[in-house]
Design a protein around this motif. Sequence first.
Motif, PDB file in Angstrom:
ATOM      1  N   LEU A 224      14.277  -1.192  -2.529  1.00  0.00           N
ATOM      2  CA  LEU A 224      13.870  -1.363  -1.140  1.00  0.00           C
ATOM      3  C   LEU A 224      15.082  -1.568  -0.241  1.00  0.00           C
ATOM      4  CD1 LEU A 224      11.203  -4.090  -1.898  1.00  0.00           C
ATOM      5  CD2 LEU A 224      10.681  -1.745  -1.267  1.00  0.00           C
TER       6      LEU A 224
ATOM      7  N   PRO B  83       8.903  -6.914   5.628  1.00  0.00           N
ATOM      8  CA  PRO B  83       8.903  -6.290   6.953  1.00  0.00           C
ATOM      9  C   PRO B  83      10.145  -5.427   7.146  1.00  0.00           C
ATOM     10  CG  PRO B  83       9.367  -8.638   7.119  1.00  0.00           C
ATOM     11  CD  PRO B  83       9.017  -8.363   5.691  1.00  0.00           C
TER      12      PRO B  83
ATOM     13  N   MET C 101       0.839  -1.160   0.000  1.00  0.00           N
ATOM     14  CA  MET C 101       0.000   0.000   0.000  1.00  0.00           C
ATOM     15  C   MET C 101       0.895   1.237   0.000  1.00  0.00           C
ATOM     16  SD  MET C 101      -2.534   1.539   2.954  1.00  0.00           S
ATOM     17  CE  MET C 101      -2.938  -0.049   3.531  1.00  0.00           C
TER      18      MET C 101
ATOM     19  N   TYR D  72       6.256   6.531   0.989  1.00  0.00           N
ATOM     20  CA  TYR D  72       6.012   5.565   2.056  1.00  0.00           C
ATOM     21  C   TYR D  72       5.226   4.404   1.482  1.00  0.00           C
ATOM     22  CZ  TYR D  72       7.703   8.924   5.412  1.00  0.00           C
ATOM     23  OH  TYR D  72       8.496   9.798   6.101  1.00  0.00           O
ATOM     24  N   TRP D  73       5.485   3.233   2.055  1.00  0.00           N
ATOM     25  CA  TRP D  73       4.926   2.022   1.489  1.00  0.00           C
ATOM     26  C   TRP D  73       4.904   0.939   2.550  1.00  0.00           C
ATOM     27  CZ3 TRP D  73       7.886  -2.491   0.220  1.00  0.00           C
ATOM     28  CH2 TRP D  73       7.265  -3.374  -0.671  1.00  0.00           C
ATOM     29  N   GLN D  74       3.876   0.114   2.515  1.00  0.00           N
ATOM     30  CA  GLN D  74       3.770  -0.979   3.472  1.00  0.00           C
ATOM     31  C   GLN D  74       3.338  -2.239   2.739  1.00  0.00           C
ATOM     32  OE1 GLN D  74       1.111  -0.149   6.684  1.00  0.00           O
ATOM     33  NE2 GLN D  74       1.256  -2.194   7.530  1.00  0.00           N
ATOM     34  N   ASP D  75       4.084  -3.307   2.962  1.00  0.00           N
ATOM     35  CA  ASP D  75       3.760  -4.599   2.369  1.00  0.00           C
ATOM     36  C   ASP D  75       4.288  -5.667   3.322  1.00  0.00           C
ATOM     37  OD1 ASP D  75       3.891  -7.047   0.832  1.00  0.00           O
ATOM     38  OD2 ASP D  75       3.718  -5.820  -0.985  1.00  0.00           O
ATOM     39  N   ASP D  76       3.419  -6.529   3.756  1.00  0.00           N
ATOM     40  CA  ASP D  76       3.795  -7.557   4.731  1.00  0.00           C
ATOM     41  C   ASP D  76       4.896  -8.484   4.229  1.00  0.00           C
ATOM     42  OD1 ASP D  76       1.961  -6.561   6.528  1.00  0.00           O
ATOM     43  OD2 ASP D  76       0.384  -7.994   5.971  1.00  0.00           O
ATOM     44  N   ARG D  77       5.092  -8.552   2.908  1.00  0.00           N
ATOM     45  CA  ARG D  77       6.150  -9.400   2.347  1.00  0.00           C
ATOM     46  C   ARG D  77       7.541  -8.833   2.628  1.00  0.00           C
ATOM     47  NH1 ARG D  77       4.730  -9.290  -3.736  1.00  0.00           N
ATOM     48  NH2 ARG D  77       4.316  -7.155  -3.075  1.00  0.00           N
TER      49      ARG D  77
ATOM     50  N   CYS E 135      10.668  -2.540   5.793  1.00  0.00           N
ATOM     51  CA  CYS E 135      10.789  -1.564   4.710  1.00  0.00           C
ATOM     52  C   CYS E 135       9.615  -0.600   4.810  1.00  0.00           C
ATOM     53  CB  CYS E 135      10.780  -2.257   3.346  1.00  0.00           C
ATOM     54  SG  CYS E 135      12.236  -3.273   3.055  1.00  0.00           S
ATOM     55  N   LYS E 136       9.927   0.671   4.999  1.00  0.00           N
ATOM     56  CA  LYS E 136       8.844   1.645   5.135  1.00  0.00           C
ATOM     57  C   LYS E 136       8.719   2.560   3.918  1.00  0.00           C
ATOM     58  CE  LYS E 136      11.634   5.087   7.514  1.00  0.00           C
ATOM     59  NZ  LYS E 136      11.730   6.039   8.581  1.00  0.00           N
ATOM     60  N   THR E 137       9.705   2.493   3.018  1.00  0.00           N
ATOM     61  CA  THR E 137       9.644   3.291   1.792  1.00  0.00           C
ATOM     62  C   THR E 137      10.060   2.431   0.605  1.00  0.00           C
ATOM     63  OG1 THR E 137      11.922   4.095   1.965  1.00  0.00           O
ATOM     64  CG2 THR E 137      10.210   5.470   2.984  1.00  0.00           C
TER      65      THR E 137
END
Length: 96
Positions: free
Chosen positions: A78, A35, A1, A28-33, A37-39
């Motif tokens: 990433l 963990p 996201m 900014y970015w969030q992906d459970d794959r 990594c915030k950007t």
Amino acid sequence: MAFGLKKEHLDDWKRKIDNGEIAFLTHYWQDDRFPGCKTVTKVGCSDLEKLAEWGKKYQLQKAWIHHRKDGYSHFDLLGDKQKQILREEGLMEHIW
């Protein structure tokens, strides 16, 4: 996201890509794959050969280019590799 993305930054990134430049967009970015990594930094260019050649100097494989039908194909950077490349490119303002 994705979140925290400003329209003017996205428009500038697209304009540079359309002009055949290597363009950088960090948000900014969030992906459970991924963990921790915030950007993510998207590095794009309309000239895919130019983009692939750019990526070679950072050991990025041509196969890793995210091909998009809308013309905004890009590498996703990433983590530590993202930071390393941004530093080497002199883009410290993209490191958050």
